[in-house]
Structure formats: structure tokens, C-alpha cells
Design an enzyme around this catalytic site. Structure first.
Site, short mmCIF file in Angstrom:
data_model
loop_
_atom_site.label_atom_id
_atom_site.label_comp_id
_atom_site.label_asym_id
_atom_site.label_seq_id
_atom_site.Cartn_x
_atom_site.Cartn_y
_atom_site.Cartn_z
N SER A 158 33.70 35.42 46.63
CA SER A 158 33.82 36.39 45.55
C SER A 158 35.44 36.05 44.96
O SER A 158 36.18 36.08 45.69
CB SER A 158 33.96 37.86 46.17
N ARG A 189 41.61 43.68 51.70
CA ARG A 189 41.69 42.34 51.49
C ARG A 189 43.07 41.76 51.41
O ARG A 189 43.39 40.86 50.73
CB ARG A 189 40.85 42.02 49.87
N GLU A 203 40.69 37.59 43.95
CA GLU A 203 40.65 37.45 45.39
C GLU A 203 40.89 36.25 45.99
O GLU A 203 41.55 36.06 46.97
CB GLU A 203 39.44 38.02 45.82
#
Length: 302
Positions: free
Chosen positions: A226, A174, A297
Site C-alpha cells: 500500500s 502505521r 506509507e
């Protein structure tokens, strides 16, 4: 803010002073920007970045507005929203695909599937634009952008247009170098896919993934996707939050989704402060219960 008048006169594109960022983020949260700017092409983008750097004006790059939480006070500076046509939207050459950073990711996924090109079908259902997917190294079901992205075209105030290969993009979980060097703005990316797959099978796989995602994720409410990163070798963040008994926990209009614990949703009237306070509460309780500090995130501009 005299710089806005000069900016409007000197830099071609669409200028919207005082634009509410809640209209441009999937969370539907965010106060006004000093100005929201949509460049007509990469030349205008480069000129804008040079102008803003010279005037010492902060800049925020906005794609699809997903995975982003913006302050209730808005953004003091210029928000640059990349259009789908910031570069050539979509070009196929055999198993190589060039896509604009402003192109919706879903279009890349579905047009590749229709041509029997595999490698991005597991990204079906992930919202946002191609640029954001490269920036975040988006992924799902064991695949990620880094598996297929071979290069990205970037623009910066001091380096002009520059091609970065996969190694230079420094992909990790990520993350990419674009998060480390905020002076670089991706305007396009090149992907190497695998030819020869059955288009019908790929399209069926895309439909299956979207159906699964929609059955598990609270797609009917505004969110940033998310919210917390998963930590390799540990249970997923959503499971940790659920096992801590936090599903449905609310602060103001922000709520840990009863449907999926790794989504913080805007049930109506949520502010950035509500989300941040709920985030801190979840982090505190999960750390107390499991000894693990969850890392967001979602990109937070506050």
C-alpha cells in the site's frame, strides 16, 4: 572509501561491497550500496552501529525490503540486512511468543494459528519481516501489531541492548518510535496472544484473508505494498485515487495498479524517479479533486 576495508576487517559478518539494492527490495528498484552487511548476531550488529557512528557513515536497516523505495543512485553508506537468526527466531511459551526481527511475518502468523493462538491471524498475507511489521505497526482488517506487541528488543550504537515496552514503542497508526529514533534497531519482539482458539478455524481464517488479499492486490508485480496512508475519518486512499480516475496512470515503468489504486507497481524497468514522479502526480490530482494531500506509507530513501 577506506572505511569499508576497516569495517570488513573489524566487524564479523557477511560483507558485500557494491550490492545492488534492487535485489533486496520488493519494488525491485534501487542502485548499489557502498556495502551491504549481514551481521551474524546482535553483538556484531552493535559493533557495526558503533563503528559506523564513529566513522560518521550513514546506515540503513533492511529487513524484508517491503514498504521501501530506494534511490536509483543507491545508498552511500552501509545497508544492514537483518538475518532471520539475528535473535532466537521463534519461541512459544504459553500465550507469549518471542520472534526475531528477521523472521518472515507469515511464519509467525501461521505457527501461532497452528497452536490455537489468536491475535495475529488478520496479518496473514502481509509480506515482510517481524521487525518491519513492528517498525510500521503493520495492520489489516481492524487489527494491528500494537494490539499484541508487548515489547521489543533494540540495539543502538550508544545504548547497547535495550528492551522497550509497548508504551515506550509509542505505537500509532502505521508508526512507532522506531521511525522517530533511527538509532534504535529492533532485533526481536514479544507478543501476547490469546490461547484456546481452534487451530483449524484460525488456519481457515488465514487462508481466507490471503485469498481475499490476492484477489484484490496486484501480487504478481513488484510493488511497495500500500503506497499511501489511509486518513482516519476519510475514504481510503485507494478509493480517493480511483474516484479521481487515476487507475492505470503511468510514468515510465511505474503504474497506478488497475487492480488496486493504492498500489504503485513496477511493470518493468521502473526507476525510483518514475515512482516519485507518479507519486507527485497522484498527490497533485487527488488534492485538486478532493482537497486531501495523501501521505506516503512507503519509506522513501532517495
Amino acid at each position: 572509501m577506506h572505511w569499508i576495508d576497516t569495517f570488513k576487517k573489524e566487524i564479523p559478518g557477511e560483507h558485500r561491497p557494491g550490492e545492488l539494492l534492487s535485489a533486496h527490495t520488493n519494488f525491485r528498484i534501487g542502485g548499489p550500496a557502498d556495502v551491504l552487511f549481514v551481521p551474524h548476531d546482535t553483538g556484531a550488529l552493535e559493533d557495526a552501529l558503533k563503528f559506523l557512528q564513529a566513522e560518521n557513515v550513514p546506515a540503513l536497516i533492511l529487513g524484508g525490503g517491503y514498504n521501501l523505495l530506494v534511490s536509483d543512485e543507491g545508498f552511500r553508506g552501509a545497508v544492514i540486512k537483518l538475518p532471520e537468526t539475528i535473535s532466537e527466531p521463534l519461541l512459544f511459551d504459553g500465550d507469549t511468543v518471542c520472534a526475531s526481527a528477521g523472521l518472515p511475518l507469515k511464519r509467525l502468523v501461521h505457527e501461532a494459528a497452528a497452536r490455537g493462538l489468536s491475535g495475529v491471524e488478520n496479518l496473514a498475507g502481509i509480506p515482510g519481516a517481524v521487525g518491519g511489521a513492528v517498525y510500521m505497526n503493520a495492520g489489516a482488517y481492524g487489527s494491528c501489531v500494537a494490539d499484541v506487541c508487548v515489547s521489543a528488543t533494540t540495539v543502538s550504537a550508544h545504548g547497547g541492548v535495550r528492551e522497550l515496552n509497548a508504551e515506550q514503542l509509542q505505537f500509532s497508526y502505521r508508526r512507532s518510535v522506531l521511525q522517530e529514533d533511527r538509532s534504535l534497531v529492533a532485533v526481536g519482539a514479544v507478543f501476547h496472544l490469546s490461547a484456546g482458539a481452534d487451530p483449524a478455524a484460525l488456519e481457515a481464517r488465514c487462508r481466507e484473508i490471503i485469498k481475499t488479499r490476492n484477489s484484490k492486490h496486484p501480487v504478481g508485480l513488484p510493488s511497495g505494498g500500500s503506497f499511501f496512508k489511509n486518513t482516519r475519518g476519510l475514504p481510503p486512499a485507494g478509493r480517493l485515487i480511483e474516484e479521481t480516475g487515476l487507475k492505470g496512470l503511468s510514468v515510465g515503468g511505474a503504474q497506478v495498479s488497475p487492480m488496486h489504486a493504492n498500489f504503485i507497481v513496477n511493470t518493468g524497468g521502473a526507476t525510483c524517479r518514475h515512482v516519485l514522479d507518479l507519486m507527485a502526480l497522484v498527490q497533485e490530482k487527488v488534492q485538486q479533486a478532493h482537497g486531501i494531500l495523501l501521505e506516503p506509507e512507503v519509506r522513501i530513501i532517495a
